[in-house]
Scaffold this motif. Structure first.
Motif, mmCIF file in Angstrom:
data_model
loop_
_atom_site.group_PDB
_atom_site.id
_atom_site.type_symbol
_atom_site.label_atom_id
_atom_site.label_comp_id
_atom_site.label_asym_id
_atom_site.label_seq_id
_atom_site.Cartn_x
_atom_site.Cartn_y
_atom_site.Cartn_z
ATOM 1 N N ALA A 247 0.834 -1.206 0.000
ATOM 2 C CA ALA A 247 0.000 0.000 0.000
ATOM 3 C C ALA A 247 0.869 1.255 0.000
ATOM 4 C CB ALA A 247 -0.919 0.007 1.217
ATOM 5 N N ASP A 248 2.198 1.055 -0.032
ATOM 6 C CA ASP A 248 3.182 2.140 -0.018
ATOM 7 C C ASP A 248 3.075 2.985 1.252
ATOM 8 O OD1 ASP A 248 5.394 3.414 -1.080
ATOM 9 O OD2 ASP A 248 4.197 4.961 -2.074
ATOM 10 N N GLN A 249 2.783 2.337 2.351
ATOM 11 C CA GLN A 249 2.808 2.995 3.657
ATOM 12 C C GLN A 249 3.996 2.423 4.430
ATOM 13 O OE1 GLN A 249 -0.850 3.404 5.822
ATOM 14 N NE2 GLN A 249 -2.069 3.778 3.977
ATOM 15 N N MET A 250 5.175 2.882 4.037
ATOM 16 C CA MET A 250 6.409 2.266 4.500
ATOM 17 C C MET A 250 6.708 2.538 5.973
ATOM 18 S SD MET A 250 7.480 0.434 2.085
ATOM 19 C CE MET A 250 9.116 0.035 2.692
ATOM 20 N N GLU A 251 6.251 3.664 6.497
ATOM 21 C CA GLU A 251 6.498 3.938 7.913
ATOM 22 C C GLU A 251 5.771 2.923 8.793
ATOM 23 O OE1 GLU A 251 5.739 6.179 5.654
ATOM 24 O OE2 GLU A 251 7.641 7.284 5.577
ATOM 25 N N ARG A 257 7.611 -4.346 11.019
ATOM 26 C CA ARG A 257 8.824 -5.164 10.888
ATOM 27 C C ARG A 257 9.588 -5.182 12.213
ATOM 28 N NH1 ARG A 257 8.321 -8.267 6.365
ATOM 29 N NH2 ARG A 257 8.120 -7.029 4.459
ATOM 30 N N LYS A 258 9.649 -4.028 12.841
ATOM 31 C CA LYS A 258 10.339 -3.937 14.123
ATOM 32 C C LYS A 258 9.625 -4.777 15.178
ATOM 33 C CE LYS A 258 11.903 -0.643 17.629
ATOM 34 N NZ LYS A 258 11.913 0.782 18.055
ATOM 35 N N THR A 277 13.787 -3.131 5.159
ATOM 36 C CA THR A 277 12.860 -2.001 5.208
ATOM 37 C C THR A 277 13.585 -0.726 5.629
ATOM 38 O OG1 THR A 277 11.080 -3.533 5.778
ATOM 39 C CG2 THR A 277 10.653 -1.204 6.115
ATOM 40 N N LEU A 278 14.497 -0.835 6.581
ATOM 41 C CA LEU A 278 15.315 0.324 6.952
ATOM 42 C C LEU A 278 16.095 0.845 5.748
ATOM 43 C CD1 LEU A 278 16.755 -0.875 10.392
ATOM 44 C CD2 LEU A 278 15.277 1.117 10.054
ATOM 45 N N LEU A 279 16.645 -0.081 4.965
ATOM 46 C CA LEU A 279 17.448 0.318 3.810
ATOM 47 C C LEU A 279 16.592 0.948 2.717
ATOM 48 C CD1 LEU A 279 19.792 -2.805 3.661
ATOM 49 C CD2 LEU A 279 20.415 -0.494 4.393
ATOM 50 N N LYS A 280 15.388 0.438 2.523
ATOM 51 C CA LYS A 280 14.503 1.028 1.514
ATOM 52 C C LYS A 280 14.163 2.472 1.847
ATOM 53 C CE LYS A 280 12.349 -3.313 0.035
ATOM 54 N NZ LYS A 280 11.116 -4.139 0.036
#
Length: 399
Positions: A247-251, A257-258, A277-280
């Motif tokens: 959904a492109d809600q990466m935050e 993920r954490k 995910t941190l790297l993206k």
């Protein structure tokens, strides 16, 4: 040597089935006989599996199953156990042989199982044909037709099983998924849903809805799974993160993920997922580096090891070490080659590796090579709306 294969052949009681641990496939060498075999073992985790194997006079151990794959396999509605007909080695080989290879394997296996019946029947018919009795020969002609059908049956059965197997149907779903063909995924899923673990079917559906911009519907599908006792909480969080990612809600994806990592910090798959995910998002490179190092220090399956160079290449890219980034991504793409023709996940990660390598080349000033490499990955990036990667490359080439 651990007789884990023998243990999987025993029919467990109902009470045993409820507490059965995940199954890990491995290849190892017996220290005494120096014989190398592929087998399986039940263990609580990949770490415990490795420890048990190391104490069983085995070395040069290669795990073929990670903690996520083991957990998903354990939740399969119908689990085929390893036995004398389908060995652990067969299961591992299925990852790379493709449809034609599986057809050949199944045909040979069916012929082998029916070998005595076919040979005896053929011998009897031959004996009858050598007789002078015309009456017997008349019936022998009918028998010959039946025998011909029996000889033809194995490849026909194998072809049907290959073309219409749930595995093949699911591979097509994965192919559609990794090309962002969300409507196709939703259309095909009902045909294989009963063959998949609940978390796998629901997560694919929810992520596809998220990719179509229908995140709320996807979250409604995932919601009830949070309280399912058979689904590990870390797995639920990890798959929910995937929904937010598409959904492109990466935050929100990063936060989940954490949480997944914190729920099971010894899980190397979750560590690499958190690091990726941190790297993206180009955030906290030191933490991403730490997570990668911790994952590498743990037992990794042979498939999971293929992703490590790509993740490390992404890290080097973010740190500005472009030469290292290029060679790491190149190594990652090379490692995936045995799986490219048969596994959809290998094709998508190969494209990702090429995209990162192209950015590294562009940073090094090799724009012509970078453009050729990037164009080979661009259709995938556009299909999955990987705007961060595309924009990063475009910005690099404009400098």
């Amino acid at each position: 040597m651990i007789d884990s294969q023998k243990s999987t052949r025993q029919a467990p009681t109902t009470s045993q089935q409820t507490i059965r641990m995940p199954e890990y496939f491995y290849t190892a060498t017996d220290r005494l006989t120096r014989k190398r075999e592929t087998n399986s073992i039940e263990a609580a985790s990949a770490q415990e599996a490795l420890c048990e194997l190391e104490t069983a006079e085995l070395d040069k151990i290669v795990l073929h199953t990670d903690d996520v794959a083991a957990a998903v396999s354990q939740m399969m509605p119908r689990k085929v156990s390893v036995n004398e007909d389908i060995t652990a080695s067969d299961y591992v080989s299925f990852r790379t042989i493709g449809d034609f290879g599986f057809f050949v394997y199944l045909t040979k296996n069916l012929y082998w199982q029916a070998r005595w019946g076919l040979l005896v029947s053929s011998g009897l018919l031959l004996f009858v044909f050598l007789e002078e009795n015309d009456f017997q020969r008349t019936y022998a002609n009918i028998g010959l037709l039946v025998l011909f059908c029996l000889w033809l049956a194995p490849p026909v059965i194998a072809l049907y099983a290959t073309l219409f197997s749930p595995t093949r149907k699911y591979n097509q779903i994965q192919e559609d998924f990794y090309w962002g063909r969300w409507d196709e995924v939703l259309r095909r899923l009902p045909r294989v849903r009963k063959h998949l673990p609940l978390i796998e079917a629901r997560a694919r559906e929810a992520a596809s809805l998220a990719g179509l911009g229908r995140l709320d519907e996807g979250l409604q599908i995932m919601g009830p799974l949070a309280d399912q006792p058979e689904i590990p909480h870390w797995m639920y969080l990890s798959r929910l993160a995937e929904v937010y990612e598409y959904a492109d809600q990466m935050e929100q994806c990063l936060a989940l993920r954490k949480q997944a990592y914190e729920a099971q910090p010894e899980n190397s798959v979750l560590k690499l997922g958190y690091a990726n995910t941190l790297l993206k998002l180009n955030l906290d490179s030191p933490l991403a580096h730490q997570l990668i190092e911790e994952a590498e220090a743990q037992p990794l399956s042979d498939l999971l090891q293929l992703f490590v160079p790509i993740t490390k290449g992404h890290l080097e890219l973010n740190l500005g070490h472009y030469q290292r980034a290029f060679f790491q991504c190149l190594e990652g793409e090379k490692g995936l080659k045995p799986f490219i023709s048969t596994q959809p996940f290998a094709r998508v990660y190969a494209d990702v590796a090429r995209a990162y390598a192209a950015i590294a080349l562009a940073e090094l000033g090799e724009t012509e090579k970078a453009e050729a490499l990037f164009q080979s990955a661009l259709p995938r990036l556009e299909a999955l709306k990987s705007t961060r990667t595309i924009d990063r490359y475009r910005e690099t080439t404009k400098r």
